[in-house]
Write an enzyme that holds these catalytic residues in place. Structure first.
Site, mmCIF file in Angstrom:
data_model
loop_
_atom_site.group_PDB
_atom_site.id
_atom_site.type_symbol
_atom_site.label_atom_id
_atom_site.label_comp_id
_atom_site.label_asym_id
_atom_site.label_seq_id
_atom_site.Cartn_x
_atom_site.Cartn_y
_atom_site.Cartn_z
ATOM 1 C CG HIS A 101 -6.384 -1.456 5.150
ATOM 2 N ND1 HIS A 101 -5.044 -1.494 4.874
ATOM 3 C CD2 HIS A 101 -7.006 -1.189 3.974
ATOM 4 C CE1 HIS A 101 -4.853 -1.259 3.584
ATOM 5 N NE2 HIS A 101 -6.031 -1.069 3.011
ATOM 6 C CG ASN B 236 -2.129 0.932 0.996
ATOM 7 O OD1 ASN B 236 -2.663 1.018 -0.110
ATOM 8 N ND2 ASN B 236 -2.550 1.626 2.037
ATOM 9 N NE ARG B 237 2.368 3.870 3.564
ATOM 10 C CZ ARG B 237 1.303 3.309 4.128
ATOM 11 N NH1 ARG B 237 0.498 2.570 3.376
ATOM 12 N NH2 ARG B 237 1.050 3.468 5.415
ATOM 13 C CD GLU C 75 -7.659 1.402 8.377
ATOM 14 O OE1 GLU C 75 -7.427 0.329 8.984
ATOM 15 O OE2 GLU C 75 -6.879 1.891 7.537
ATOM 16 C CE1 TYR D 286 -0.906 6.750 8.201
ATOM 17 C CE2 TYR D 286 -2.866 6.880 9.590
ATOM 18 C CZ TYR D 286 -1.985 6.138 8.806
ATOM 19 O OH TYR D 286 -2.195 4.793 8.649
#
Length: 465
Positions: A197, A157-158, A279, A257
């Site tokens: 997630h 996920n990056r 989430e 964030y």
């Protein structure tokens, strides 16, 4: 009731919960770390940690192992579902992980494997109106290794291209799981998606990052629509909307964030796919016996989110007036800097929009005249078809003799425009004057040459005498 040309496809990426305790951070990774742009995972460098268990309670492996499927068990379960529900499902793989584990997908629809333009609205709303694709695990290797990173220790996920940073531009350096997702999305016309997630209890929506890397609310063009979608999920959840940390149980990613290289922003930017990051558990590593409770808490949220995609926005077909052929035209909403493309097979589109608003819808297609109309969107989706008229080609002008030497298309176009413009008479006059001048000069040269020749002949005769 008929819903026309629904192409809504919900894509669920269920990232499995890890089986061993470690710092729990939502959206699958560190909030800020020294290697934020490297794509790798460094579990020892956390700015923020969420301690899920008290100091005197250290869960043992047995608390988690029973009830969690292994990758092989998951594969068997997926294939068994396909056999039992073969009339409404199809099982296929979009690629493999680093360790060559297939990334299986379950498609659920009344006509699995087929693209539909005019499904009916019946009691089984989702099956009849939605092609639902479920990817049970995006990171099977990481699940086996009991960590967030894949077998190469990269946070998937990056690993996606990012609009705010030139990171991940090297195609060869992307992970095979990421390549599989990107290839999958390229071959399908998805409308919306959700990635599941653990580590928090909130529905997260774009943007996930900011231009200046600061933490603040950074709204995407469809901010209202994303807030609506996130709220549908949160309000249907057992307790997500009661969150004290996130008002209404929803959040803008950058306000929470910032992260970069995430799948959520990439899907929205490059594929026209409205994605939420859900989430679903404040405890990132719940015990196996808690999984049925988590399912019950999230079940209605998932169903209502899918149903809301069918029942909101504007949808229809776009065809040509001269032959009725479908057109992959662009659909734009005034005031929203975001374009959705119609499908190539049927010319069908489904443009998600927040209800209770008025919108100006414009459809454009190269070679056709654009069309626009206003709608007031209520609680149900609006059906709106467009028939576009081709732009008639202007009469072709014959180029003057000798223009074949102009090989550049732009030069030819400029010449045609010149002949069609107000300079026609001036151009013809100049050509006429030049032609007349050339004719006069040519006649004078011929006359002068003849006189010189006659004089030479006379001289020769005199010399002979």
């Amino acid at each position: 009731m008929e819903i026309f040309s629904i192409s809504s496809l919900l894509l669920l990426f269920f990232l499995p919960f890890s089986s061993l305790p470690s710092p729990a951070i939502a959206r699958g990774g560190e909030r800020i770390s020294s290697n934020l742009f490297s794509g790798s995972v460094n579990s020892n460098n956390w700015l923020f940690k969420r301690h899920l268990f008290e100091a005197n309670h250290s869960p043992v492996r047995g608390d988690f192992a029973h009830g969690y499927m292994t990758n092989s068990e998951l594969e068997k379960a997926v294939k068994e579902f396909g056999r039992r529900c073969s009339k409404i499902s199809r099982i296929y793989s979009i690629g493999e992980s680093v360790k060559r584990i297939p990334l299986w997908v379950i498609e659920i629809s009344d006509k699995p494997g087929q693209e539909e333009a005019e499904p009916s609205f019946k009691a089984t709303l989702i099956i009849k109106n939605v092609h639902l694709h479920i990817l049970p695990t995006l990171n099977p290797d990481g699940f086996t290794l009991r960590r967030r990173g894949n077998a190469n220790n990269f946070d998937l996920n990056r690993d996606f291209p990012d609009r705010f940073s030139p990171m991940n531009d090297d195609v060869d350096s992307r992970q095979p799981e990421t390549k599989a997702i990107m290839g999958w999305m390229k071959g399908r016309h998805f409308t919306a998606s959700a990635s599941l997630h653990g580590g928090a209890l909130v529905a997260n929506y774009p943007w996930d990052g900011t231009d200046d890397r600061r933490k603040w609310y950074y709204a995407c063009p469809d901010d209202k629509t994303f807030q609506y979608m996130a709220s549908v999920y949160s309000r249907s959840h057992h307790n997500m909307s009661l969150s004290k940390e996130f008002p209404g149980g929803i959040t803008n990613g950058a306000s929470w964030y910032p992260i970069y290289g995430g799948m959520q922003d990439w899907n929205y930017i490059h594929k026209g796919c409205f994605e939420l990051t859900l989430e679903v558990s404040d405890n990132k590593w719940p015990k196996a016996n808690e999984l049925p409770i988590l399912w019950e808490y999230n079940r209605m949220s998932m169903l209502n989110l899918v149903a809301s995609l069918v029942k909101t926005g504007v949808h229809g077909r776009i065809v040509s007036s001269d032959n009725g052929q479908p057109l992959p035209a662009s659909i734009m909403i005034k005031g929203i800097n975001y374009t959705v493309k119609a499908g190539r097979v049927f010319g069908n589109y489904h443009r998600l929009l927040a209800p209770g608003e008025s919108y100006e819808v414009t459809v454009t297609m190269p070679g056709y005249k654009s069309k626009a109309t206003h709608i007031l969107l209520g609680d149900e989706a609006a059906s709106l078809d467009f028939i576009l008229d081709p732009v008639k080609d202007p009469p072709k002008q014959k180029l003057p003799h000798g223009c074949d030497c102009i090989n550049d298309n732009n030069s030819k176009l400029e010449l045609v425009e010149l002949l069609n413009g107000n300079h026609l008479k001036i151009t013809l006059a100049v050509v006429g004057i030049l032609g007349f001048t050339c004719l006069v000069l040519r006649r004078k040269m011929i006359f002068k040459f003849r006189r010189q020749k006659q004089a030479m002949v006379g001289n020769k005769r005199q010399n002979v005498v």
